[in-house]
Structures are given as structure tokens and as C-alpha cells.
Design an enzyme around this catalytic site. Structure first.
Site, PDB file in Angstrom:
ATOM      1  N   HIS A  74       0.837  -1.197   0.000  1.00  0.00           N
ATOM      2  CA  HIS A  74       0.000   0.000   0.000  1.00  0.00           C
ATOM      3  C   HIS A  74       0.872   1.248   0.000  1.00  0.00           C
ATOM      4  CE1 HIS A  74      -3.905  -1.943   1.789  1.00  0.00           C
ATOM      5  NE2 HIS A  74      -3.462  -2.545   0.702  1.00  0.00           N
ATOM      6  N   TYR A 203      -9.692   4.769   7.416  1.00  0.00           N
ATOM      7  CA  TYR A 203      -9.917   5.124   8.816  1.00  0.00           C
ATOM      8  C   TYR A 203     -11.048   6.150   8.838  1.00  0.00           C
ATOM      9  CZ  TYR A 203      -5.454   2.892   9.924  1.00  0.00           C
ATOM     10  OH  TYR A 203      -4.435   1.987  10.084  1.00  0.00           O
ATOM     11  N   PRO A 295      -4.348  -0.193  18.587  1.00  0.00           N
ATOM     12  CA  PRO A 295      -4.169  -0.714  17.229  1.00  0.00           C
ATOM     13  C   PRO A 295      -4.260   0.352  16.144  1.00  0.00           C
ATOM     14  CG  PRO A 295      -6.342  -1.290  18.077  1.00  0.00           C
ATOM     15  CD  PRO A 295      -5.574  -0.697  19.225  1.00  0.00           C
ATOM     16  N   LYS A 299       1.016  -0.360  15.120  1.00  0.00           N
ATOM     17  CA  LYS A 299       2.403  -0.263  15.541  1.00  0.00           C
ATOM     18  C   LYS A 299       2.888  -1.449  16.389  1.00  0.00           C
ATOM     19  CE  LYS A 299       3.106   3.516  13.447  1.00  0.00           C
ATOM     20  NZ  LYS A 299       3.818   3.402  12.172  1.00  0.00           N
ATOM     21  N   TYR A 387       3.206   6.849   9.925  1.00  0.00           N
ATOM     22  CA  TYR A 387       2.434   5.654   9.588  1.00  0.00           C
ATOM     23  C   TYR A 387       3.324   4.572   8.961  1.00  0.00           C
ATOM     24  CZ  TYR A 387      -1.652   2.941   8.133  1.00  0.00           C
ATOM     25  OH  TYR A 387      -2.588   1.935   7.980  1.00  0.00           O
TER      26      TYR A 387
END
Length: 395
Positions: A74, A203, A295, A299, A387
Site C-alpha cells: 500500500h 480510517y 491498534p 504499531k 504511519y
């Protein structure tokens, strides 16, 4: 019965097994001690987003063949505010860095298959594990196996036995400091053999709460909705879950969700936790034994990998060069990265979830934050570089 090794590793989860492979590659003897069996450890459903640090280590260890074939790379992720979607182009913002969707169960299978092929020593199904003389030059680990008492003498003990393990508890209360934040909600998650609604993660911040659209493969989806800590799985039929998920994702995305029967449904509470220091005497902590992250941002396993990558370097220096510089600096070096990951996970959670005491002012601040991210390349770059994973802290 007593035997000897250089490094005793307590716990055969991601931290323990990555470290075992790193030490094996460096010619350092290690034994892994695990109270469960392989099927149990491998079968635990956990995170599925790998940072570049984790992917690079799997290549370095020669266990990335299936990852290359089956992992989903991704280059971006998507954020949604009440159904209004925008994309963070992580690869463009970070000079090409990406994440790879590949479940922790698959990572563990690769680690265990390679361990069998390479003859790594793993003691399964052990009972009554105890750590001894950790503040001396001659530590040891004892346990019961097949009805017999066993002892492993070693130079170093590494606790990779998770939040509820014995390793962290072995550090004296006068030395150990813990920091914790418990969030007033959990994630209700399902796995279903249906194609993901998007090829990247979404998200979603909705007035009814957070939702996450994720996946494990091109045909298997992983979805979550924020729920109360008093919620019970039995009260969440598949139909209710799909309805709530689609509502929170918004009419565009929600209208494209493929529904199907779930084959796993769980509720996970969210918390942040850090223990300091990550080293006492000859005992070193890694992974969930030392820290837990929400979550949000995925990480957990990646932090375990960064821990043992740094610890592996320090142990090679110790055994090959007889230098203690690396092991003496391990705790501070690891914690510097841990706290940055905790900060990001806390921040990302705070802007995407509905808090019980959230009033209109707080809600408007969330909306302003997300709107700012949408319009600011600098804000997007900050999100993206965290991220995909910050570089390892310099030694």
C-alpha cells in the site's frame, strides 16, 4: 537437568522469533522457551500492516518469499469524516516508503517454518517458567517439561513473553516505572471471506464512532467498529455489524461493501502502556513485555521488530567484540522509538474516535484537525512518515 546457551529467549511470539533468527544468522546460540504450542501461537489473530522496517528484516532473514507473493503493498491510506473521503499518498510524501498488508499469523508461519528448517531450538508447552540471578553474570531460566525439571544457564535473558508474562515482573518494583492510558472504548472486529471495499485502508471518523475498513488478502476482509467496553459479542449479529459499519463509512463507501458471514468476531480494549527501563541486569525486555499501543496505526508488531533489531545489533557487538556499549544503551535507544510510536497511536486515536465525554467543542476540534490534514501537505507528510514507520533510533 541443566544445559547452557548464550541467550535464553522467553516467548515465541514475533519479538522472540525474530530475535532468534537474528542471533542464528550471527552465529549466536539461543534457546526459545514457550509455554504454549506452535498452533496456539501461530493462530492468534493480530495486526496485519507491516512497516518497511519489518518487511526489510524479513528479506534480510530470507523469509520473505510468501510475503512477496501474497502481501499487499500500500502506497497510501484513506481518511473519512462523516463519509467524506480523502487520501494520504504515503509513498509520494515519504520518498517511496510503503506498508504491506500481511497478517501476523502469516508472519509467524514464515518464522516457524524457517526455524524448523534451520534447526532453531524452541521448547514448547513448558510450565512453571522462572528467571534466576538476573542481576548477576550467571543468569538462568528454569521450567518443567514432560514432568522433568530443567534449567538453562545463559549469559543473557530476553523477555518476549507479552504483557502478562513473567519477565517484566522480574524487575524490582524499586527499579521499574510504568505509564498507562486506558481508553474508554474497544474495537469490535470481524473477519469475513469477502473482497475488501477498497484496495487501501480507510480510517473513518463518524459522529457515531470510529470504523476501519481493512483486509488480509484480496478475498478476505477485516473490519472494525468502535464499541463500548460493556458491549458483548452475542449482541452483535452479523447484520447489525454490517449495518453499523456501512453507516460509519458513509453512503458512498458503505454502499459498496460486500457483506457475508463472519468467521471470527472479537472485542479488543484499547490501551497505551510503557515500562521503563527495558533492561535490568542481564534481563532485556522486547515487544509487548515492555509496551502496548492502541491498534490505531498498527504499531504493535512493528515495534517488537524494531526492539529486537536494535537488541540483536547490541548482542552481536557484545558477543563478538566483548563490548557492552550496545546493551548498555539498548533501553534508552528502544524507548526513544517506543514513545514516538505511542505518541502517534495516541494522536491518531484521538482524532478518529468518539469519546464518551466529547462535547460539541471537542467534536469541532476533531473536524478541524482532519480538515487541516486534508489541506496541508506538511500535515499529511507528518502523518505519512509516522504511519510507514520512523527510522530506527541511532545507536
Amino acid at each position: 537437568m541443566a544445559t547452557r546457551t548464550q541467550v535464553a529467549i522467553v516467548g515465541a511470539g514475533p519479538a522472540g522469533m525474530f530475535l532468534a533468527h537474528l542471533l542464528h544468522a550471527a552465529g549466536i546460540d539461543a534457546v526459545v522457551i514457550e509455554r504454549r504450542d506452535r498452533d496456539y501461537v501461530e493462530g492468534r489473530v493480530r495486526a496485519g500492516v507491516l512497516e518497511q522496517v519489518t518487511v526489510d528484516l524479513m528479506h534480510r532473514l530470507g523469509i520473505a518469499d510468501r510475503l512477496v507473493r501474497e502481501g499487499l503493498v500500500h502506497g497510501g491510506t484513506r481518511l473519512s469524516l462523516d463519509g467524506d473521503l480523502f487520501r494520504i499518498d504515503m509513498a509520494a510524501l515519504t520518498g517511496g516508503a510503503t506498508v504491506t498488508v500481511y497478517g501476523q499469523q502469516e508472519v509467524m508461519r514464515d518464522l516457524f517454518d524457517a526455524a524448523d528448517a534451520r534447526g532453531l531450538s524452541i521448547r514448547w508447552n513448558v510450565d512453571d517458567v522462572a528467571l534466576h540471578d538476573l542481576d548477576s553474570a550467571r543468569p538462568s531460566v528454569s521450567w518443567r517439561e514432560d514432568g522433568m525439571e530443567r534449567r538453562l544457564d545463559c549469559d543473557i535473558v530476553v523477555g518476549c513473553d507479552g504483557y502478562h508474562g513473567i519477565s517484566r515482573a522480574a524487575i524490582p518494583a524499586t527499579v521499574l516505572r510504568t505509564f498507562e492510558r486506558v481508553y474508554p472504548f474497544g474495537w469490535l472486529g470481524i473477519l469475513a471471506d469477502v473482497p475488501p471495499v477498497e484496495h487501501e485502508l480507510i480510517y473513518a471518523n463518524h459522529e457515531r464512532g470510529f470504523a476501519l475498513a481493512s483486509m488480509r488478502s484480496a478475498t478476505r476482509s477485516r473490519y472494525y467498529v468502535q464499541c463500548g467496553l460493556d458491549e458483548k459479542i452475542v449482541d452483535w449479529s452479523d447484520e447489525r455489524f454490517w449495518d453499523e459499519l456501512c453507516l460509519r463509512l458513509g453512503p458512498d463507501v458503505g454502499g459498496r461493501v460486500t457483506r457475508g458471514p463472519s468467521f471470527e468476531k472479537t472485542i479488543a480494549p484499547l490501551r497505551s502502556f510503557v515500562a521503563e527501563p527495558m533492561r535490568w541486569g542481564r534481563l532485556f525486555l522486547a515487544g509487548d513485555a515492555a509496551h502496548i499501543v492502541p491498534p490505531t496505526g498498527a504499531k504493535g508488531m512493528n515495534l517488537a521488530v524494531s526492539d529486537v533489531t536494535m537488541l540483536g545489533e547490541a548482542l552481536v557487538e557484545y558477543f563478538d567484540e566483548r563490548s557492552t556499549a550496545g546493551i548498555d544503551g539498548y533501553s534508552a535507544r528502544a524507548l526513544a522509538r517506543v514513545w514516538k510510536a505511542e505518541r502517534f497511536s495516541w494522536w491518531f486515536t484521538s482524532i478518529t474516535h468518539r469519546f464518551p465525554d466529547m462535547d460539541g467543542f471537542s467534536r469541532r476540534l476533531q473536524m478541524a484537525e482532519l480538515d487541516y490534514i486534508r489541506g496541508s501537505e506538511a500535515a499529511q507528510r507528518t502523518l505519512a512518515e509516522n504511519y510507514v514507520g520512523l527510522p530506527l533510533t541511532p545507536a
